[in-house]
Design an enzyme around this catalytic site. Sequence first.
Site, PDB file in Angstrom:
ATOM      1  CG  ASP A   1       5.062   2.699   7.228  1.00 21.22           C
ATOM      2  OD1 ASP A   1       4.173   3.260   6.578  1.00 21.22           O
ATOM      3  OD2 ASP A   1       4.828   1.821   8.081  1.00 21.22           O
ATOM      4  CG  HIS A   2       4.197  -0.381   4.207  1.00 19.44           C
ATOM      5  ND1 HIS A   2       4.232  -1.705   4.569  1.00 19.44           N
ATOM      6  CD2 HIS A   2       3.722   0.301   5.286  1.00 19.44           C
ATOM      7  CE1 HIS A   2       3.793  -1.831   5.817  1.00 19.44           C
ATOM      8  NE2 HIS A   2       3.475  -0.625   6.269  1.00 19.44           N
TER       9      HIS A   2
ATOM     10  CG  ASP B   1       0.545  -1.523   7.766  1.00 20.86           C
ATOM     11  OD1 ASP B   1       1.392  -2.430   7.861  1.00 20.86           O
ATOM     12  OD2 ASP B   1       0.828  -0.317   7.854  1.00 20.86           O
TER      13      ASP B   1
ATOM     14  CG  HIS C   1      -4.053   0.016   6.455  1.00 18.39           C
ATOM     15  ND1 HIS C   1      -4.017   0.068   7.833  1.00 18.39           N
ATOM     16  CD2 HIS C   1      -3.007   0.767   6.019  1.00 18.39           C
ATOM     17  CE1 HIS C   1      -2.986   0.807   8.213  1.00 18.39           C
ATOM     18  NE2 HIS C   1      -2.367   1.251   7.135  1.00 18.39           N
TER      19      HIS C   1
ATOM     20  CG  HIS D   1      -0.348   0.077   2.533  1.00 20.40           C
ATOM     21  ND1 HIS D   1       0.460  -0.911   3.055  1.00 20.40           N
ATOM     22  CD2 HIS D   1      -0.411   1.042   3.509  1.00 20.40           C
ATOM     23  CE1 HIS D   1       0.853  -0.571   4.276  1.00 20.40           C
ATOM     24  NE2 HIS D   1       0.342   0.612   4.569  1.00 20.40           N
TER      25      HIS D   1
ATOM     26  CG  HIS E   1      -0.093   4.426   4.864  1.00 22.32           C
ATOM     27  ND1 HIS E   1      -0.926   3.690   5.687  1.00 22.32           N
ATOM     28  CD2 HIS E   1      -0.809   5.534   4.498  1.00 22.32           C
ATOM     29  CE1 HIS E   1      -2.089   4.323   5.818  1.00 22.32           C
ATOM     30  NE2 HIS E   1      -2.042   5.433   5.112  1.00 22.32           N
TER      31      HIS E   1
ATOM     32  CG  HIS F   1       3.764  -2.499  10.788  1.00 24.10           C
ATOM     33  ND1 HIS F   1       2.856  -1.699  11.441  1.00 24.10           N
ATOM     34  CD2 HIS F   1       4.142  -1.806   9.687  1.00 24.10           C
ATOM     35  CE1 HIS F   1       2.677  -0.576  10.771  1.00 24.10           C
ATOM     36  NE2 HIS F   1       3.447  -0.612   9.691  1.00 24.10           N
TER      37      HIS F   1
END
Length: 303
Positions: free
Chosen positions: A66-67, A212, A142, A62, A64, A270
Site C-alpha cells: 500500500d506504499h 507506519d 514497523h 517501506h 508494504h 493511514h
Amino acid sequence: MDFELKILGSASAIPVLGRHPTAQVLTAGAAHYLIDCGEGTQWQMLALGVRPHHVRVIFISHLHGDHYFGLFGLLGTMHLQGRTQPLTIVGPPGLDEVLVTQTRVSHMHLSFAMTFVPIDTEVHAVVYEDECMTVATLPMRHRIPCAGYLFTEQPRRANLLKEKLPEGLTPAQLGRLAQGEDLPETATHPAVRHADVAGPAPAPRRYAFCSDTLYIPELAELVRGVDVLYHEATFLEELRERAAQTFHSTARQAASLGRDAAVGRLLIGHFSSRYKSMVPLLEEAQAVFPTAELALEGMVVQL
C-alpha cells in the site's frame, strides 16, 4: 518560493471505495517530491493537477504494497509521455531489485535515467539534497524496515526592507541586492551593503512524514518544532493492543507525539478500513492536540 503539501491518499492496506493508499506530493517552487506511491497514485495526481514530469524525487518509506504498488505504473506513464529528465528514487534496499525485475520482464526501456538511493532505515541521516531541499530519514519501528522522512527547506534569503533602500536604484541593482550581493560605490550612488537593507532571513520551513510505525516517544526530538507533522493513526486507542501487534499507532499516540514535539500543525492518516467515518479518530487526536487534522484526499497544506 511556494512550499505546499498535497494529500493524494491516506488509507491503509485494504481497499475502501473512494479512498486511496498512502501518497503525498510536497512541492517546492516548480519541483515535486512524491512521498510513497500506493495503488492509484497516478490517477490521484491526474485528479489533483500534479504533473508527473515535474516529479524530481520519489521517496518510498517501506515495501508494504500500500506504499509502493503504484510506482511501476507511474514510471511507465512517465516513459510513455517521453520523459527525459533524470529521476531519483530513495527507499529501502530491495526496491531496486523489484524495479529491475519489472523493467526486465516487461521489456520496458525507460526513456530517462533513474538513480536509486538505498537508505538505512535504522538511522537518522541525510539521504538527499538539492538547491531546494535537504531530506533526512526518520527511523520507524514497523514489521519490516521502514523510514519516515524529514524535509527541510534550504536557507532562504533575507527580504529587502523598502524603507532602508536608497532612492534611484535600478532594477538590476535591486536584483543583485535581493540575491544577497553588496553594491559597490558608483559615481551616482554610495556603496550599499545587503546586510544594511535587509531584514532577518525567514526560518527554513520543515515537514516531517512519519510512516507506519509503533509509537516512538523519543522521535519527538527529531521532529521538534516542525511546521507540519504527518503521523500515521491507523487505530483508535480502544485497539491499542492491535496497534502494537501490527506495529502501528493510534490517533491518541500520534497526537501525543505532535504535542510533545511542539509541532506547528498535525495531520493524521493511514486510517484502517474498519472505520467508515474518521470523525472518532479526529476527536481522539484533538483531545490531546486540539488543532489536529485529518489528512484527507485532496487536502492542500501551505507551509
